[in-house]
Design an enzyme around this catalytic site. Structure first.
Site, PDB file in Angstrom:
ATOM      1  N   GLY A  38       3.526   3.827  -0.624  1.00  0.00           N
ATOM      2  CA  GLY A  38       3.277   2.784   0.356  1.00  0.00           C
ATOM      3  C   GLY A  38       1.799   2.484   0.490  1.00  0.00           C
ATOM      4  O   GLY A  38       0.999   3.391   0.732  1.00  0.00           O
ATOM      5  N   GLY A  40       0.454   0.238   2.729  1.00  0.00           N
ATOM      6  CA  GLY A  40       0.185  -0.449   3.978  1.00  0.00           C
ATOM      7  C   GLY A  40      -1.081   0.092   4.601  1.00  0.00           C
ATOM      8  O   GLY A  40      -1.938   0.679   3.927  1.00  0.00           O
ATOM      9  N   PHE A  41      -1.219  -0.044   5.913  1.00  0.00           N
ATOM     10  CA  PHE A  41      -2.440   0.393   6.578  1.00  0.00           C
ATOM     11  C   PHE A  41      -2.673   1.890   6.408  1.00  0.00           C
ATOM     12  O   PHE A  41      -3.776   2.326   6.076  1.00  0.00           O
ATOM     13  CB  PHE A  41      -2.372   0.043   8.065  1.00  0.00           C
ATOM     14  N   GLY A  42      -1.643   2.704   6.623  1.00  0.00           N
ATOM     15  CA  GLY A  42      -1.815   4.148   6.520  1.00  0.00           C
ATOM     16  C   GLY A  42      -2.036   4.621   5.102  1.00  0.00           C
ATOM     17  O   GLY A  42      -2.959   5.395   4.817  1.00  0.00           O
ATOM     18  N   VAL A 106      10.451   3.202  -5.013  1.00  0.00           N
ATOM     19  CA  VAL A 106      10.809   4.614  -4.871  1.00  0.00           C
ATOM     20  C   VAL A 106      12.229   4.705  -4.346  1.00  0.00           C
ATOM     21  O   VAL A 106      12.607   4.023  -3.393  1.00  0.00           O
ATOM     22  CB  VAL A 106       9.833   5.336  -3.937  1.00  0.00           C
ATOM     23  N   GLU A 197       2.829 -13.926  20.284  1.00  0.00           N
ATOM     24  CA  GLU A 197       1.900 -14.696  19.457  1.00  0.00           C
ATOM     25  C   GLU A 197       2.628 -15.751  18.645  1.00  0.00           C
ATOM     26  O   GLU A 197       2.142 -16.884  18.495  1.00  0.00           O
ATOM     27  CB  GLU A 197       1.112 -13.740  18.556  1.00  0.00           C
ATOM     28  N   ASP A 326       4.680   3.958  10.512  1.00  0.00           N
ATOM     29  CA  ASP A 326       5.981   3.642  11.113  1.00  0.00           C
ATOM     30  C   ASP A 326       7.094   4.556  10.626  1.00  0.00           C
ATOM     31  O   ASP A 326       8.180   4.559  11.191  1.00  0.00           O
ATOM     32  CB  ASP A 326       6.368   2.188  10.793  1.00  0.00           C
ATOM     33  N   ALA A 341      -0.900  -0.724  13.663  1.00  0.00           N
ATOM     34  CA  ALA A 341      -1.809  -0.467  12.555  1.00  0.00           C
ATOM     35  C   ALA A 341      -2.861   0.594  12.854  1.00  0.00           C
ATOM     36  O   ALA A 341      -3.116   1.462  12.003  1.00  0.00           O
ATOM     37  CB  ALA A 341      -2.475  -1.777  12.123  1.00  0.00           C
TER      38      ALA A 341
END
Length: 446
Positions: A38, A40-42, A106, A197, A326, A341
């Site tokens: 992954g 993403g942010f992490g 995966v 938003e 997450d 995030a």
């Protein structure tokens, strides 16, 4: 070799997972392998933090890009084009000589053999970081998914953008007043930051950007309905700020319905607290469920499928496997950390520092502790809310702070420059430069 033996060997090669190895892997590896699933942010934060460590890093993602998810709603509402909030993973990590990137899906983890499985291939690991994110949760009503639009990926955002713009085009052709109104009714389920938003952005699209573009309909007549099951929207913010945000939405023409559970969704609309609303566009921003990483590991999970990890974010009984973002549930001060995030980014950096210490033979006993830098949200042009370390603000200045923070965290100079340019067009001139409908089947207008 006989034909039978050749056929058997070919079949075995198709069914037996192949190992993805580097060319120099014929020589015994002297550096530990860290596999990150992954980007993403992490996951990306972990990979970047490990760039100078004497290890071999493999980043696996089924997409070839990192996504700045907080701005997805601006792609869906034609403010930004998709490439302005994405960055190729290989480009981001190209200067890290110890890092490779694999674009693959995966399918599981062999904990005993320490291998990450990808259909007919696999990758060995010494340390594993799972940062596989989350997807929409319909709270047991999975049949609603076919009638609503999620907002978790670029592909979903582009599809939703098409759907929003097509609704106005179809309404321009529609002669039946009731059907026309249903086409111009947009329902958002979930009053968190994304729902709020998104609702404000759709209202501005209809009431301002498209206001003078049609001849047979008045886009200002569009209804935007934000539905929240709880007594108020933006439950993560102080109540005073949430009320100001709701007032800002009301000024934009958004109908905010709190304490209003959704009871049914079908192709013709939605039932909200017993009331039927005919709508052709329903957007789901109400909840998320974790990726199947917990099942891959055979780990204990919470109701949302998030893996229960220890204080150092490792899997209980497996100190070399870490789960972040997450995908994991982490309790702090008696409450689970939110799936945002900043949490994932801090977790990624923490795990990278822990692995670096382990590789260097140092002790790392400090448990993970999240430093909450605050929450931000924006409601249309020039209005935002900020809750940072007890500093609470609503209005134009909060909106400016929101802009600065989001520009800062975007990856790459080009993305920052282009997003600033697109925002100038949208916020100052009411122009939406990304109003492209990307489809060929004109029957969708009928």
């Amino acid at each position: 070799m006989s034909n039978i033996e050749q056929t058997k060997a070919a079949n075995e090669s198709l069914t037996t997972p192949k190992s993805v190895e580097r060319l120099h892997d014929t020589v015994p590896a002297v550096m530990p392998r860290v596999v990150i699933v992954g980007a993403g942010f992490g996951g990306l934060q972990a990979a970047r933090a490990l760039g100078d460590i004497p290890i071999q890093v493999t980043v696996i993602d089924r997409s070839n890009h990192h996504l700045f998810q907080p701005l997805l709603y601006q792609v869906a509402t034609s403010v930004l084009p998709p490439n302005d909030i994405t960055a190729p993973i290989r480009e981001v990590l190209r200067k890290q000589k110890n890092t490779e990137v694999l674009m693959a899906e995966v399918t599981g983890v062999d904990v005993q053999e320490q291998r990450v499985l990808m259909h007919n291939r696999s990758v060995p690991y010494d340390y594993l970081i799972l940062a596989t994110g989350a997807h929409e949760s319909y709270f047991g009503h999975n049949d609603w998914k076919q009638f609503s639009s999620g907002l978790k990926s670029i592909a979903q955002a582009v599809v939703l953008r098409d759907k929003l713009l097509l609704a106005f085009e179809a309404a321009e052709l529609e002669t039946d007043p009731e059907k026309r109104q249903a086409l111009l009714t947009f329902v958002l389920v979930g009053g968190g930051p994304t729902g709020v938003e998104m609702a404000g952005a759709i209202a501005e699209l209809a009431h301002q950007s498209l206001a003078s573009d049609f001849r047979h309909i008045d886009p200002k007549s569009a209804r935007v309905i934000l539905v929240e099951m709880l007594p108020r929207i933006l439950s993560a913010f102080p109540e005073r700020l949430a009320k100001k945000a709701q007032a800002a939405l009301t000024r934009l023409g958004v109908e905010v319905r709190t304490s209003s559970p959704v009871e049914e969704i079908d192709k013709d609309g939605v039932v909200i607290a017993g009331q039927r609303v005919d709508a052709r566009t329903i957007i789901w921003t109400a909840g998320v469920a974790a990726s199947p990483a917990g099942k891959w590991l055979g780990a204990e999970t919470d109701r949302a499928g998030r893996v229960k990890v220890t204080s150092d974010l490792s899997l209980p009984g497996h100190p070399n496997i870490f789960v972040i973002g997450d995908t994991a549930t982490v309790n702090q001060d008696g409450k689970p950390l939110p799936g945002v995030a900043p949490v994932a980014m801090q977790e990624g950096r923490y795990v990278a520092s822990l692995i670096a210490d382990l590789v260097a033979g140092k002790e790392h006993q400090q448990p993970f502790h999240y430093v909450n830098k605050g929450n931000l949200a924006t409601i249309g042009r020039f209005f935002g809310i900020v809750d940072v370390a007890g500093f609470r603000l609503a209005g134009f200045l909060a909106w400016v702070i929101w802009l600065v923070v989001h520009i800062y965290y975007l990856i790459g100079f080009r993305n920052r420059f282009m997003v600033l340019f697109q925002w100038a067009l949208s916020y100052l001139l009411f122009q939406r430069s990304a109003r492209l409908i990307a489809f060929e089947d004109t029957s969708r207008l009928e």
